[in-house]
Design a protein around this motif. Structure first.
Motif, PDB file in Angstrom:
ATOM      1  N   CYS A  77       0.895  -1.118  -0.007  1.00  0.00           N
ATOM      2  CA  CYS A  77       0.022  -0.007   0.159  1.00  0.00           C
ATOM      3  C   CYS A  77       0.759   1.232   0.002  1.00  0.00           C
ATOM      4  CB  CYS A  77      -1.094   0.192   0.995  1.00  0.00           C
ATOM      5  SG  CYS A  77      -0.421   0.038   2.740  1.00  0.00           S
ATOM      6  N   ASP A  97      -1.391   3.275   6.948  1.00  0.00           N
ATOM      7  CA  ASP A  97      -2.439   2.147   6.353  1.00  0.00           C
ATOM      8  C   ASP A  97      -1.950   0.827   6.581  1.00  0.00           C
ATOM      9  OD1 ASP A  97      -4.023   4.103   5.650  1.00  0.00           O
ATOM     10  OD2 ASP A  97      -3.277   4.226   3.505  1.00  0.00           O
ATOM     11  N   ASP A 138      -2.560  -0.255   9.972  1.00  0.00           N
ATOM     12  CA  ASP A 138      -3.989  -0.588  10.286  1.00  0.00           C
ATOM     13  C   ASP A 138      -4.066  -1.979   9.521  1.00  0.00           C
ATOM     14  OD1 ASP A 138      -4.815   1.964  11.401  1.00  0.00           O
ATOM     15  OD2 ASP A 138      -5.527   2.649   9.557  1.00  0.00           O
ATOM     16  N   ILE A 139      -3.645  -2.188   8.545  1.00  0.00           N
ATOM     17  CA  ILE A 139      -3.840  -3.702   7.927  1.00  0.00           C
ATOM     18  C   ILE A 139      -3.158  -4.864   8.684  1.00  0.00           C
ATOM     19  CG2 ILE A 139      -3.112  -5.044   5.925  1.00  0.00           C
ATOM     20  CD1 ILE A 139      -3.168  -2.351   4.206  1.00  0.00           C
ATOM     21  N   ASP A 181      -5.399  -5.673  11.531  1.00  0.00           N
ATOM     22  CA  ASP A 181      -6.687  -6.455  11.133  1.00  0.00           C
ATOM     23  C   ASP A 181      -6.146  -7.621  10.743  1.00  0.00           C
ATOM     24  OD1 ASP A 181      -8.279  -4.201  11.225  1.00  0.00           O
ATOM     25  OD2 ASP A 181      -8.154  -3.678   8.946  1.00  0.00           O
ATOM     26  N   TRP A 230      -8.650  -3.887   1.699  1.00  0.00           N
ATOM     27  CA  TRP A 230      -8.431  -2.261   2.118  1.00  0.00           C
ATOM     28  C   TRP A 230      -8.270  -1.528   0.720  1.00  0.00           C
ATOM     29  CZ3 TRP A 230      -4.302   0.210   0.198  1.00  0.00           C
ATOM     30  CH2 TRP A 230      -3.982   1.699   0.701  1.00  0.00           C
ATOM     31  N   GLN A 231      -7.858  -1.985  -0.415  1.00  0.00           N
ATOM     32  CA  GLN A 231      -7.794  -1.271  -1.730  1.00  0.00           C
ATOM     33  C   GLN A 231      -9.199  -1.038  -2.101  1.00  0.00           C
ATOM     34  OE1 GLN A 231      -4.712  -3.739  -3.659  1.00  0.00           O
ATOM     35  NE2 GLN A 231      -3.125  -2.276  -3.130  1.00  0.00           N
TER      36      GLN A 231
END
Length: 181
Positions: A47, A52, A55-56, A59, A92-93
């Motif tokens: 990413c 981000d 965050d990923i 997750d 996410w994307q």
């Protein structure tokens, strides 16, 4: 030290997985600690944004908690974690596109990576930004082979395709990148 007394990291990981699957919270914490840097690094390369990627990665760790029971050992645990990470990045994307958000075109340099000079940093940033614009299969193949330093066979296992197909995607990506850079 003999070969028989050399600890086998995969056997250790398998033992941790079994313990975690049986509800051992400490074993699960060790698995997450062992895998977290790889998860974050993979997400960051896909990413291009540290926030981000964090965050990923978080997750993915949450997903691992609920998905661990389904890990059957047919592949290496690290390969299984890569597949979960790639799926989370794709989710996410897709979510970003739905919100109208754009992937940051300017990749950050990870805090643990210091480029020797500004020119090298700029070149690296441009290269990885260009890689992130490739079609999904080409991007995944390039990032696994070059960023994660995997063999084509390892990348094929993670991507769920044949080794020759990984080679084809890498070849096509190189042609595309030559035109972009």
């Amino acid at each position: 030290m003999t070969a028989a007394s050399t600890p086998d990291p995969s056997a250790f990981t398998e033992a941790l997985v079994r313990r975690a699957q049986n509800g051992d919270a400490e074993a699960f914490a060790e698995l997450i600690e062992d895998q977290y840097d790889r998860i974050f690094r993979t997400a960051w390369r896909w990413c291009g944004n540290a926030h981000d990627a964090e965050d990923i990665a978080q997750d993915v760790c949450v997903r691992l908690g609920s998905a661990l029971a389904s890990f059957d050992g047919r592949s290496a645990f690290s390969s299984w974690v890569y597949r979960i990470t790639l799926n989370m990045v794709r989710d996410w994307q897709r979510a970003g596109r739905r919100r109208g958000a754009h992937v940051d075109a300017y990749a950050e340099i990870a805090p643990t990576e210091e480029a020797p000079n500004q020119e090298d940093a700029t070149t690296s940033t441009q290269l990885w930004a260009a890689v992130r614009t490739l079609p999904e299969k080409q991007r995944d193949a390039v990032l696994l082979v070059y960023a994660e330093e995997m063999s084509h066979a390892q990348a094929a296992e993670i991507m769920g395709i044949k080794e020759a197909t990984v080679s084809f995607h890498v070849h096509e990506a190189r042609k595309t990148l030559r035109g972009l850079l």
